[in-house]
Design an enzyme around this catalytic site. Sequence first.
Site, PDB file in Angstrom:
ATOM      1  N   ASN A 222     -84.271  54.815   6.802  1.00  0.00           N
ATOM      2  CA  ASN A 222     -84.391  53.369   6.636  1.00  0.00           C
ATOM      3  C   ASN A 222     -85.858  53.033   6.862  1.00  0.00           C
ATOM      4  OD1 ASN A 222     -84.310  50.620   6.781  1.00  0.00           O
ATOM      5  ND2 ASN A 222     -82.673  50.514   8.297  1.00  0.00           N
TER       6      ASN A 222
ATOM      7  N   ARG B   2     -81.820  53.927   2.600  1.00  0.00           N
ATOM      8  CA  ARG B   2     -81.349  52.542   2.582  1.00  0.00           C
ATOM      9  C   ARG B   2     -82.350  51.742   1.753  1.00  0.00           C
ATOM     10  NH1 ARG B   2     -81.883  47.712   6.883  1.00  0.00           N
ATOM     11  NH2 ARG B   2     -80.559  46.299   5.731  1.00  0.00           N
TER      12      ARG B   2
ATOM     13  N   HIS C  52     -77.150  43.122   3.608  1.00  0.00           N
ATOM     14  CA  HIS C  52     -76.291  43.695   4.670  1.00  0.00           C
ATOM     15  C   HIS C  52     -75.007  44.273   4.087  1.00  0.00           C
ATOM     16  CE1 HIS C  52     -78.074  40.852   7.959  1.00  0.00           C
ATOM     17  NE2 HIS C  52     -78.706  42.025   7.962  1.00  0.00           N
TER      18      HIS C  52
ATOM     19  N   ARG D 111     -85.825  33.763  11.154  1.00  0.00           N
ATOM     20  CA  ARG D 111     -85.694  33.150   9.820  1.00  0.00           C
ATOM     21  C   ARG D 111     -84.887  31.860   9.892  1.00  0.00           C
ATOM     22  NH1 ARG D 111     -83.398  38.468   6.978  1.00  0.00           N
ATOM     23  NH2 ARG D 111     -84.446  39.798   8.483  1.00  0.00           N
TER      24      ARG D 111
ATOM     25  N   GLU E 252     -74.069  51.628   9.494  1.00  0.00           N
ATOM     26  CA  GLU E 252     -74.592  51.660   8.126  1.00  0.00           C
ATOM     27  C   GLU E 252     -75.033  53.070   7.747  1.00  0.00           C
ATOM     28  OE1 GLU E 252     -76.898  48.239   9.643  1.00  0.00           O
ATOM     29  OE2 GLU E 252     -77.011  47.652   7.543  1.00  0.00           O
TER      30      GLU E 252
END
Length: 403
Positions: free
Chosen positions: A7, A91, A180, A241, A386
């Site tokens: 990742n 990823r 996601h 965010r 993940e």
Amino acid sequence: MKVLVINSGSSSIKYQLIDTETRNFLAKGLVDRIGLRGSSLKQERSDGHKINLSGEIFDHQQALEYVLAGLISPNHGVIKTLDGIDAVGHRLVHGGEHFKDSVLINEDVMNVLNECIDLAPLHNPPNIKGVQAARFHLPNTPMVGVFDTAFHSKMPDYAYIYGIPYVLYKRHSIRRYGFHGTSHYYVSRRYRDLTNGNLKELKLISCHLGNGASISAIKNGYSIDTSMGFTPLEGLLMGTRSGDLDPGVANQIIAKEGLEPREISAMLNKHSGLIGISGLSSDMREIEDAMLEGNKRAELAFNVFAYRLKKYIGAYTAALGGADGIIFTGGIGENSLLVRKAVLNSLEYMGIILDHEKNEKMIRGKEGFVEAEDSKVKIAVIPTNEELVIAIDTEKITRKTLS
Ligand code: AMP
């Protein structure tokens, strides 16, 4: 099969070497502050043995050289040679409309990935650097790309089309994509396994609440709507965010504060959300601690976070025509009993009733259900994985290609 899952972010590479037979990691680690002062590499083996190195790490290629050296190190590693890595799974954040599934990475895929940079200028370039570094060091090892957008690629058009001139969608592919996806995919499958359910019948709402946060409405095993949009900025309030925002606000700030587009983007992505409202921290633990000590801005940030999520749960229950289960995952979803309590409070009329005792026990990586006996809707806490999804997809695609 032993799959190295990578990742790759702008200044970090997270990695895990996973044995897909046992479904466990052999080693996992993080290279941090790539290209910055104070670079470091931390690696942990499944037996708990750790290494912690610091030094200069100039770029992603050098970072991966150290990662691979750590994995084959006679004292600290887990494999003898690099041939012990059967495949690499990457990823990848944004697959645009091109990639609706994971793919074997070849030159054509690299070209399309480069074309997608436009869609995710913050995320795709560091992802591509990770792929390039891995292809440089492991030129003969199959590589697979697993996209965060793929799980959402079956959304109906009325969920992904924005209310802007349609020509802009056709011309520039401006639409909701969602992110996601790998996490929402994992927790929905895990929910099915834990309940012996059937994905064709289950209506689920999955809340991935970490530094980035998104919610997904899941029907027939796939996302029919999700809160993140064209970029991972839309939707829930996040650590740094803003989430949903009237575009008029951005225009007004540009006019009043004299900001450039680049600066407004940085403000909305890096200086908003929990830290923007509280002025204190983007970390939910610190927000909760400060709130409990009486800090009003921290309390406001917490309340905005919880209220926004509650509204989305209501909206997605309507979109699904009722929900069978709500899933909480991600650092906040898995650990914050206060967030779960605030979000689910007063949803009893929708058949959502939290068992407070169970909720208080469900922290630190525990998996289970926290609904009251008379709740119509199940409430699950499921630690996400993940990396495992990426490893399994990588194995599947590699085997298919090799056979
Ligand atoms: P992630 O991005 O999934 O690693 O999640 C990071 C977020 O999870 C941060 O906001 C952390 O503060 C939050 N988090 C982790 N542990 C806890 C906890 N025990 N209580 C509240 N928030 C937590």
